[in-house]
Design a protein around this motif. Structure first.
Motif: not given
Lengths: 767, 277
Positions: A387-403
């Motif tokens: 998410l980009h705004t004038a003063h911020h670039t925010a990142r969010a996420g999730a990940e699932i791994k099966l080994f």
């Protein structure tokens, strides 16, 4: 030094807030971003003044900023396009048109420029290196094979595992502590021919980032570094291809549109042909020695807002001495990536990937039969949003791994045993790049990691001598043990001047899958272990600080960084144990601690006929593992006090290019005996300390000359000639000790050197 | 390319490349000097005890044995768990300490005490004895090299991890020794292949080459089960990987104490009796 804690994070954030200040706006700067076909680009990232303001283009490709009077630097980026970078004067409202050119397959179109240095000044993350594939193509290569893994070894803070190896070590870590990603899929053993060549065919690579310092929160699973490699987007407009023949291997690639401007493909393949020479001899004709790899990618512009690609890599090594031994390993990885521009501020990426790493080794020695097979299967689903705004670039996420990890499935004569484990790792991250003031940028993030050890195979309790005292057989749905880690990652970039930035940061990273090595280098016989009821996740704290100075408008760069890192739960084989000793990994390894610290200096010239860099690293790396070196700290085998790389590239007249690479490092720490004694009338050696001696210093000079010429049929042909270790220095690879009746002392020390001078020649043609 | 490149160029290039690869040369190492340590080898079998005491020396020295006077000042004693003890007698002829009163028996545990200025103690116990099955000499080919193997097999001790040591004597002197496990042969006959010499060594017949066997050599094989601690010491000693010292069974001294009941096989080596595979 005590362990850094999250207190550092708060101190750094408080420091950032203190420096926070506002700014005023007077003029409107607007515009539209187009591609080379004149079509408006949706979701292109436009930044003003090194990211002080940033916005994604809307459905019509448009953007708008409120800026102060004066001259402003404006940049625009879009996936698959070369970046745009220009200065604009805004004494009044202004509307500009930006055209982004699509990247093509020709390496020489990705030129070495000052952009990288300017980007580095703006980059809030400390310890990040962008690897330019064009630079890679110009640096001297080993046996004519351009190799990204060897190229990054010329950077400060990065060194080779051993002579000629593609495995790399970062800031005192081991190669087993690196995460290597190709299009977001994990590649576990990225080496061909026992690691002398990487599995990555440079024909299909677009770019790579090496995070050797503070790893951003959107990456996890490595305590030392992340090498994030992306393949090239397939060309939607024109067909391109290349064929290349070297002393060791031949490779070919082709790409082009399937549906113009909508759907495109690219394929690259490479095969070695050393085995073809073997067939010409009587003694060796039935032996096997080859490798090959195939890369493929399909890109689809599903809509103005949606882009997808499917990426595939398969690599295989076959080595075998008839009736004696065989060693095969392969990597298979798939990635399906969907990127969607939700609106002018918000972009989304959903990625599914899978990795299959398989290794099989066998030996038949005097009627004794040994066969060992192992694999790592990883399935990953990842969702991330920006998410980009004038003063911020925010990142969010999730990940699932099966080994699915099979550390070994072996047959030793009549014995058949297998150790297979299953686990999952769920992660979520939240991070923000915040332009706090004109001068201060902060990147702060946190990664939450849950690792679950699953049943379905036996687990144990061990006594102090590593004997099994109790065995558990949990069902496959049972959670045997879980670990939860909260990993803060913080970086600051304070721009003292337009051309001078100071940076600092702290990170905590963890790793739940570790390689355990008998040899000092990555081998197919490495066994892997996951966190379990006994093995704990490896964790690393790192603090670093430094600065970067750009001179002559980015033409020169001087940068320096210092770091201190502590690692917990570093595992190694118990003395006298090796990969075949026991099937249960926990019975043959012990955990300990590691620490490393040092500083790196880089002087880089990016413009002009002569380009290149000088890198210097001063570093220390030590381990402390119970049962080794009487439990005292000892130098790790990858400890190198001084490390120097000088890379020079010069464009000569008439399409000739010449490049040279000189490397120097302090000799490797190793264990030599300090006394000797006899038992049963044989001489044996007494070692007073682990790695208490130094091999001779390592240095070599590589030279490469290339000639490029374009023909009338728009073909480009390139001849490359090179010499590895041109002054034929006998660099130490290993030192052995043995009885010698002819010596006054009865003992002799022998140094084994792997390569002296190695010539190379390659020819390639591109269309 | 205007002309097709002939195979010869590639062959030359490949041969040239390989020739340029690995090489070895002797180097000087500036060895560190460390305090000398006592080294004890103590073997208690069903025939009695033999112990040898020596010291480590610097890497730059030739390996020297202690003088008779130095050895006579030392004391080596053996104890069993019934309270019996025996002080070993030093024999000037072979430089070893001998004892015959206490003998290894299954179910008992033993202790050896070596005394100089201070005492150094190690404990051990015998494992159930193995049984000898078979032994033969055989030529075999490994890649392009013809190798003479001494193949023998012994019985595994059923249903437990078993560790063995073998020693091969030639004309009364130790010729080869090693340790092995029953890994891969559990509850079966454990087969061991001892690499003795290559055909090339035999033809060369270098008088300094101690590996070369000759017709008429008297061969004696001893195989015994040993406990895991003794095995670990001897295994690490033999492999000596990563610059690791074996974990000594004696406090403040290097060495081991093996208690065992061996099985034996004797023969006279005759090249004409060697089997061809």
């Amino acid at each position: 030094m005590q362990k850094p804690t999250t207190t550092y994070v708060y101190v750094l954030l408080a420091f950032a807030l203190l420096l926070c200040a506002g700014s005023t706006f007077a003029a409107k700067l607007s515009g539209t971003v187009y591609d080379s076909q004149g079509e408006a680009l949706v979701g292109a990232l436009v930044k003003v003044d090194n990211g002080k303001h940033a916005v994604l283009t809307g459905p019509d490709g448009g953007f708008s900023f409120e800026v102060s009077d004066g001259t402003h630097n404006i940049t625009a980026e879009f996936m698959g396009c070369d970046p745009y970078d220009k200065r604009v004067n805004t004494s009044a409202d202004k509307h500009i048109r930006i055209t982004l050119q699509e990247k093509t397959t020709d390496l020489d179109e990705v030129v070495v420029s000052a952009t990288a240095t300017r980007e580095k000044l703006k980059e809030v993350q400390i310890g990040v290196e962008k690897v330019a594939i064009a630079e890679l193509a110009k640096t001297p290569s080993f046996l004519g094979e351009n190799d990204i893994m060897k190229s990054i070894q010329t950077l400060p803070g990065v060194s080779a595992e051993s002579e000629g190896a593609t495995g790399f070590q970062v800031r005192g870590g081991t190669s087993a502590q690196n995460l290597v990603l190709l299009d977001n899929a994990t590649i576990y053993n990225a080496g061909h021919l026992l690691g002398f060549f990487s599995t990555f065919n440079d024909n299909i690579l677009a770019n790579a980032s090496l995070y050797k310092g503070l790893i951003p929160a959107n990456y996890g699973g490595a305590t030392s570094s992340v090498l994030d490699i992306y393949t090239k987007m397939s060309n939607m407009h024109r067909y391109h291809g290349s064929v290349s023949v070297g002393l060791l291997s031949a490779k070919a690639s082709v790409e082009g549109p399937i549906v113009k401007d909508k759907l495109a493909f690219s394929v690259a393949a490479r095969r070695s042909y050393l085995d073809l020479f073997l067939k010409l001899t009587d003694d060796y004709k039935d032996n096997v020695l080859n490798f090959y790899d195939i890369n493929a990618r399909v890109d689809w512009k599903a809509s103005k807002k949606d882009r997808l690609f499917l990426s595939f890599i398969y690599t295989r090594d076959n080595m075998g001495l008839v009736d004696i031994s065989n060693m095969d390993c392969s990597n298979l990885a798939w990635t399906l990536d969907w990127r969607r521009t939700i609106n002018e501020h918000w972009r989304n990426a959903l990625t599914a990937s899978m990795t299959y790493y398989d290794s099989n080794t066998g030996a038949k020695i005097f009627d004794n039969n040994y066969e060992i097979g192992s694999y790592i299967h990883e399935y990953k689903l990842r969702e991330s949003a920006v998410l980009h705004t004038a003063h911020h670039t925010a990142r969010a996420g999730a990940e699932i791994k099966l080994f699915g990890l099979q550390s070994a499935d072996w047959t030793i004569n009549f014995l058949k045993q297998r150790e297979k484990r299953n686990a999952f790792e769920a992660s979520a991250w939240l991070a923000d790049d915040w332009s706090v003031t004109k001068k201060l940028d902060v990147s702060a993030g946190v990664r939450f990691v849950v690792f679950g050890v699953l049943g379905g195979s036996p687990y144990y309790d061990l006594d102090n001598e590593l004997n099994i005292v109790k065995t558990y057989n949990p069902s496959s749905t049972e959670l045997v043990k879980s670990y939860f880690n909260v990993e803060p990652r913080v970086s600051l970039n304070y721009k003292v001047l337009d051309n001078l930035s100071l940076k600092a940061g702290y990170s905590l990273t963890s790793q739940n899958l570790q390689a355990i090595r008998n040899a000092g280098t990555t081998m197919p016989i490495d066994r892997y272990v996951m966190s379990s009821n006994i093995v704990e996740p490896q964790t690393a704290h790192q603090v670093s600080a430094g600065g970067i100075l750009s001179l002559k408008d980015g033409g020169w760069e001087v940068s320096a960084e210092g770091y201190y890192k502590e690692i917990d739960n570093v595992y190694d084989y118990v003395d006298g144990k090796y990969f075949f000793s026991e099937i249960e990994m926990e019975r043959i390894i012990r955990g300990g601690r590691g620490r490393s610290y040092g500083m790196e200096v880089l002087l880089k010239k990016s413009l002009g006929k002569l380009t290149g860099w000088v890198g210097y690293t001063l570093s220390w790396a030590q381990n402390k593992i119970n049962g080794i070196n009487n439990g005292n700290w000892y130098y790790a085998s990858n400890d190198r006090r001084h490390d120097v790389s000088i890379v020079l590239m010069y464009d000569l007249p008439r399409h000739w290019e010449i490049s040279a690479l000189w490397m120097f490092n302090t000799g490797q720490a190793y264990s030599a005996p300090s006394a000797k004694y006899t038992i049963d009338d044989n001489t044996y050696y007494y070692y007073s300390e682990r790695n208490g001696y130094r091999m001779n210093d390592y240095h070599r000079l590589d030279i490469s000359v290339s000639h490029r010429k374009r023909t009338r049929h728009l073909l480009e042909r390139v001849w490359s000639f090179g010499f590895y270790n041109i002054y034929a220095r006998y660099n130490p690879y290993m030192i052995t000790f043995e009885d010698d009746k002819n010596s006054a002392t009865g003992t002799k020390a022998t140094q084994i050197s792997l390569f002296t001078i190695v010539p190379s020649v390659s020819f390639s043609i591109k269309f | 390319m205007k002309k097709p490149v002939s195979h010869n160029i590639f062959i030359f290039a490949a041969v040239f490349m390989v020739a340029m690869l690995s090489c070895t040369h002797q180097i000087d190492v500036d060895y560190k000097s460390v305090a000398k340590q006592w080294v004890v080898e103590a073997n208690l079998s069903d025939e009695g005890t033999l112990a040898k005491v020596s010291k480590t020396v610097d890497m730059t020295d030739t390996v020297m044995h202690l003088s008779t006077e130095q050895l006579q000042d030392l004391k080596v004693s053996v104890y069993d768990d019934n309270g019996a003890s025996e002080s070993l007698v030093f024999d000037e002829k072979d430089g070893l300490f001998h004892g015959s009163a206490i003998k290894a028996e299954e179910g008992k545990s033993y202790k050896v005490v070596f005394t100089e200025a201070e005492e150094h103690t190690a404990s051990s116990y015998p494992i159930k004895a193995t049984e000898f099955v078979d032994a033969k000499w055989q030529w075999t080919k490994m890649f392009t090299i013809k190798v003479l193997l001494f193949k023998f097999s012994v019985k595994d001790i059923p249903n437990e991890a078993t560790y063995f040591r073998y020693r091969i004597y030639r004309n009364g002197k130790i010729y080869k020794w090693s340790v092995f496990r029953d890994q891969g042969f559990q509850n079966r006959d454990v087969v061991v292949n001892v690499n003795c010499m290559t055909e090339e060594q035999m033809k060369k017949n270098d008088p300094d080459d101690e590996q070369v066997l000759h017709d008429g050599d008297e061969i004696r094989l001893e195989v015994a089960t040993i406990n895991r601690v003794t095995y670990d010491f001897l295994h690490v000693l033999k492999s000596s990987r990563n610059g690791a010292n074996p974990v000594s069974m004696f406090a403040n001294a290097l060495g081991y104490f093996a208690v065992y009941i061996p099985v034996k096989y004797e023969c006279v080596f005759q090249l004409s009796n060697v089997l061809e595979k």
